[in-house]
Design a protein around this motif. Structure first.
Motif, PDB file in Angstrom:
ATOM      1  N   GLY A  66      12.787  22.770  -3.185  1.00  0.00           N
ATOM      2  CA  GLY A  66      13.718  21.661  -3.031  1.00  0.00           C
ATOM      3  C   GLY A  66      13.621  21.040  -1.652  1.00  0.00           C
ATOM      4  O   GLY A  66      13.609  19.802  -1.512  1.00  0.00           O
ATOM      5  N   ASN A  75      17.444  20.998  -9.450  1.00  0.00           N
ATOM      6  CA  ASN A  75      16.765  22.226  -9.043  1.00  0.00           C
ATOM      7  C   ASN A  75      17.811  23.340  -9.066  1.00  0.00           C
ATOM      8  O   ASN A  75      19.017  23.065  -9.055  1.00  0.00           O
ATOM      9  CB  ASN A  75      16.188  22.038  -7.632  1.00  0.00           C
ATOM     10  N   THR A  98      23.037  21.441 -14.554  1.00  0.00           N
ATOM     11  CA  THR A  98      22.095  20.331 -14.713  1.00  0.00           C
ATOM     12  C   THR A  98      22.681  19.250 -15.612  1.00  0.00           C
ATOM     13  O   THR A  98      22.574  18.047 -15.326  1.00  0.00           O
ATOM     14  CB  THR A  98      20.761  20.844 -15.293  1.00  0.00           C
ATOM     15  N   ASN A 157      13.516  16.976 -13.307  1.00  0.00           N
ATOM     16  CA  ASN A 157      14.043  18.332 -13.373  1.00  0.00           C
ATOM     17  C   ASN A 157      12.951  19.340 -13.016  1.00  0.00           C
ATOM     18  O   ASN A 157      11.872  19.323 -13.621  1.00  0.00           O
ATOM     19  CB  ASN A 157      14.568  18.626 -14.782  1.00  0.00           C
ATOM     20  N   LEU A 158      13.235  20.189 -12.070  1.00  0.00           N
ATOM     21  CA  LEU A 158      12.276  21.224 -11.671  1.00  0.00           C
ATOM     22  C   LEU A 158      12.564  22.482 -12.474  1.00  0.00           C
ATOM     23  O   LEU A 158      13.660  23.050 -12.394  1.00  0.00           O
ATOM     24  CB  LEU A 158      12.389  21.517 -10.165  1.00  0.00           C
TER      25      LEU A 158
END
Length: 265
Positions: A20, A95, A123, A143-144
Motif C-alpha cells: 500500500g 487493500n 471493502t 482492489n489489491l
C-alpha cells in the motif's frame, strides 16, 4: 507514457506499510494527490514523512487519515474525511492486512467473522462510500488481492473463503457502473519482497532447518522469473491500471507475480 494523473485525487487503504505504501508513493510521484489510511497514526506519520522525502513533494500532496478497517464507524468517518479533504475522488485503492494462516480444523467461527469484517465487509463499505464521488469523476477502483487466493492452499482456509468475494465484488461493480465511466479491477501480487514475505521466508527457514538464503531461493524457484519482485514493480502496475491510461480495462485481474499463476488464461 503519461498516465494523466497530475491533479488527480487518490485514496489508498492500508497505505502506511508494504504494498500500500509503495502504491501511494508511486501515485504521488506521478502527480496525484494522495491520502493513505491505517489504524496506526504513528505508522501513518512515518509513511507520510518518508513519501515526502522520497518523492520530494509538497506537504499537501500526501496526507493521512486514521481508519480501522475492523470498525464500521471508523471506516465511515475516515473515508468521508479523506474524500472531503481531497475535494472529490478519482482513484480508490483498496487493500487489507493478511488474514491468519490456519487450516480449516484450526479455524474458529470468530476467525472467519473477524476476517470477513476486516477484509470483505470493509471493502464493500468503502466502495459504497466512494462510488458517488467516482461516478462524478469517472474514476476507478483497484482492489489489491493476493494471487494465492486463485490457487488455495490448505493453510490458507480463512483467506480462501473470504478473499474470493473481492473478485466477485469487482466484477459486479465493473458491470453495474461501467456505463457511468467507473472502472473496477483487481491486481493480484505474489512473491513481492515485502516485510511479510521476509517473515514467511524466516518461518520457512526455521521450519525446514535451512538457512535464510536457502529459504529465499526456494521461494524464488516457485516463480518462472526465478526472482522475487520489488514493491516498486508492483506499484507501477497498480498505478497504470488505476490511471486513465488504462481507460479500456475493467472487470479484470492483473497478475503481478512473476508468472507464478499457472492457469492457462
Amino acid at each position: 507514457m503519461d498516465l494523466d494523473l497530475t491533479g488527480k485525487s487518490a485514496l489508498v487503504l492500508a497505505g502506511s506499510k508494504g504494498l500500500g505504501r509503495a502504491v501511494a508513493t508511486q501515485l504521488v510521484s506521478e502527480g496525484a494527490d494522495v491520502i493513505i489510511t491505517s489504524s496506526s497514526q504513528a505508522n501513518l506519520e512515518d509513511a507520510v514523512r518518508s513519501i515526502q522525502t522520497e518523492v520530494n513533494c509538497d506537504a499537501d500532496r500526501i496526507g493521512y487519515r486514521v481508519c480501522d478497517l475492523s470498525k464500521s464507524e471508523s471506516i465511515e468517518m475516515g473515508i468521508e474525511d479523506a474524500i472531503d479533504e481531497l475535494g472529490g475522488l478519482d482513484i480508490l485503492i483498496t487493500n487489507h492486512g493478511g488474514p491468519l494462516t490456519k487450516t480449516f480444523s484450526e479455524t474458529t467461527l470468530d476467525d472467519f467473522d473477524n476476517t470477513y469484517n476486516e477484509v470483505l465487509r470493509s471493502t464493500i463499505q468503502v466502495c459504497q462510500l466512494a462510488l458517488p464521488y467516482l461516478q462524478d469523476s469517472g474514476g476507478s477502483i483497484t482492489n489489491l488481492v493476493a494471487a494465492s487466493t486463485l490457487e488455495p492452499n490448505v493453510s490458507g482456509s480463512i483467506a480462501n473463503v473470504i478473499r474470493p468475494g473481492i473478485y466477485g465484488l469487482s466484477k459486479t461493480l465493473a458491470n453495474e457502473y461501467g456505463s457511468e465511466g467507473v472502472r473496477v479491477n483487481c491486481v493480484s501480487p505474489r512473491g513481492i519482497f515485502t516485510d511479510r514475505i521476509e517473515y514467511k521466508i524466516d518461518v520457512l527457514a526455521d521450519k525446514e532447518d535451512i538457512t535464510i538464503k536457502e529459504a529465499k531461493e526456494r521461494r524464488e524457484a516457485e516463480v518462472p522469473l526465478t526472482r522475487l519482485g520489488s514493491p516498486e514493480e508492483f506499484a507501477q502496475a497498480v498505478t497504470f491500471i488505476a490511471s486513465p491510461a488504462a481507460g479500456f480495462v475493467t472487470g479484470s485481474i492483473l497478475h503481478v507475480d512473476g508468472g507464478w499463476s499457472q492457469g492457462a488464461f
